[in-house]
Design a protein around this motif. Structure first.
Motif, PDB file in Angstrom:
ATOM      1  N   ILE A  86      26.112  55.012 -55.441  1.00 31.01           N
ATOM      2  CA  ILE A  86      27.512  55.434 -55.335  1.00 31.01           C
ATOM      3  C   ILE A  86      27.842  56.383 -56.490  1.00 31.01           C
ATOM      4  N   VAL A  87      28.427  57.506 -56.164  1.00 25.31           N
ATOM      5  CA  VAL A  87      28.742  58.521 -57.172  1.00 25.31           C
ATOM      6  C   VAL A  87      29.859  58.028 -58.086  1.00 25.31           C
ATOM      7  N   VAL A  88      29.642  58.137 -59.379  1.00 22.41           N
ATOM      8  CA  VAL A  88      30.670  57.840 -60.375  1.00 22.41           C
ATOM      9  C   VAL A  88      31.340  59.165 -60.727  1.00 22.41           C
ATOM     10  N   HIS A  89      32.645  59.236 -60.548  1.00 24.40           N
ATOM     11  CA  HIS A  89      33.345  60.513 -60.710  1.00 24.40           C
ATOM     12  C   HIS A  89      33.353  60.978 -62.163  1.00 24.40           C
ATOM     13  N   ASP A  90      32.985  62.234 -62.351  1.00 20.93           N
ATOM     14  CA  ASP A  90      33.014  62.859 -63.672  1.00 20.93           C
ATOM     15  C   ASP A  90      33.800  64.158 -63.572  1.00 20.93           C
ATOM     16  N   ALA A  91      35.072  64.097 -63.942  1.00 17.37           N
ATOM     17  CA  ALA A  91      35.934  65.271 -63.851  1.00 17.37           C
ATOM     18  C   ALA A  91      35.644  66.287 -64.941  1.00 17.37           C
ATOM     19  N   TYR A  92      34.926  65.869 -65.985  1.00 19.56           N
ATOM     20  CA  TYR A  92      34.732  66.729 -67.149  1.00 19.56           C
ATOM     21  C   TYR A  92      33.335  67.321 -67.230  1.00 19.56           C
TER      22      TYR A  92
END
Length: 362
Positions: free
Chosen positions: A284-290
């Motif tokens: 499952i992809v862990v969101h990384d906005a940066y």
């Protein structure tokens, strides 16, 4: 990295968008940002809740109202500056980003905002929008997307879905619509986000992050036009909306559904939707906005579709890059420091006038 960028790293890259804007001496409330103008939108228009959310949010910034500048183009959303007790310009169709660029470059003491619509920004104003994004001018762009031209009475817009019947497409639109977030990210936007007008909490969170970001912040706000495109986003407000809405939270696994039964996983060079029970937790992809990886944010933007089967909201990307206005001011400072004075100035002018870039025409 250029000389200008070297001089700016460690200064502008660590500042908020309003670091140079004077703050208010007294606490502020939403009513302080409410003008004496009667709000004139159609009953049920999503612009009302967006206006209320922005009015409630602005006191958080603590900035002097005299140093807030809202620039709009032409359209229903562009009436926005009238209803805020701050400075504003109701400008030219599609040209709000260009006017805002001039303000941001010449007045670092202003917090500059652009309010525009899907027709205003993505049709006649498309060129101005993409160049403001790539330049990374220090401004916040709020794009109200109701997927229709409202002020000019119901023509299809660059975000209208295929097959949409309007006054200008009586047999249904044959145009493929823009994916607004893909467009912004393709133009190298350093901050890109989406919110739903009725999700006041989510919209406020996005506005807060957009205002903090130094550079061009692009925020798409999905909103209803009850006259010409009524109920266009109702499926995102119904009881089963959790099956469609994918809320992005930095550092959290991307799951959605009433019980998190769906998730986002990597597939080839992109991303895909999967049943949570059918994949390993590590998939499952862990969101990384940066992240500096632009392909990741672009892949996220492609998960949203025009039929609203899946719509992602939240912050897609937030990265630091030298801003156009900071770089322009640094160049001016450098030029002024090198400018000759006294008798040398006259000689320098003559040298410029008679330099190698002149020709004698016989």
């Amino acid at each position: 990295m250029t000389t200008i960028e070297n001089r700016l790293v460690g200064t502008d890259l660590g500042l908020t968008s309003y670091a140079d804007v004077p703050t208010s001496d007294t606490p502020q409330k939403a009513k302080d940002f409410t003008s004496d103008q009667e709000v004139r939108w159609c009953p049920g228009c999503g612009d009302y809740v967006i206006l209320a959310t922005v009015r409630s949010f602005l006191p958080e910034l603590g900035l002097r109202r005299e140093n807030l500048m809202f620039v709009s183009g032409i359209g229903c959303s562009s009436r926005f500056p009238y209803y805020l007790d701050a400075y504003g310009i109701h400008s030219i169709h599609g040209r709000a980003p260009a006017i805002a660029t001039g303000l941001a470059v010449t007045r670092p003491d202003l917090s500059v905002w652009v309010v525009t619509g899907d027709g205003d920004a993505l049709s006649i104003g498309g060129n101005h929008l993409i160049h403001a994004l790539r330049r990374n001018v220090n401004m916040t762009i709020l794009l109200f997307n109701n997927r229709i031209y409202g002020l000019t009475k119901g023509q299809y817009s660059p975000t209208s879905q295929v097959g949409m019947v309007t006054k200008s497409t009586p047999m249904g639109s044959i145009d493929h619509p823009f994916n607004t977030l893909s467009l912004a990210l393709g133009a190298e936007a350093t901050f890109a986000a989406r919110a739903l007008d009725s999700d006041r909490k989510g919209l406020t969170e996005v506005l807060r992050a957009a205002a903090e970001h130094r550079g061009t912040s692009f925020v798409e706000i999905l909103q209803d036009c009850p006259i010409f495109n009524d109920g266009s986003f109702d499926v995102l407000r119904k009881d089963d909306a959790e099956q469609r809405l994918i809320r992005l939270v930095h550092g959290a696994p991307i799951r959605f559904g009433a019980d998190g039964e769906f998730c986002v996983v990597r597939k080839g060079f992109g991303l895909d939707i999967a049943a949570t029970a059918e994949v390993a937790e590590s998939d499952i992809v862990v969101h990384d906005a940066y992240t500096d990886d632009p392909d990741y944010a672009h892949a996220l933007s492609r998960l949203s579709d025009q039929d609203l089967r899946h719509v992602l909201t939240g912050i897609f990307r937030s990265v630091r890059r030298t801003t156009y206005d900071d770089a322009a001011r640094a160049q001016l400072q450098q030029a002024n420091a090198q400018r000759p004075v006294g008798p040398d100035a006259s000689q320098a002018l003559q040298a410029l006038l008679n330099g190698r870039e002149t020709w004698t025409v016989g």
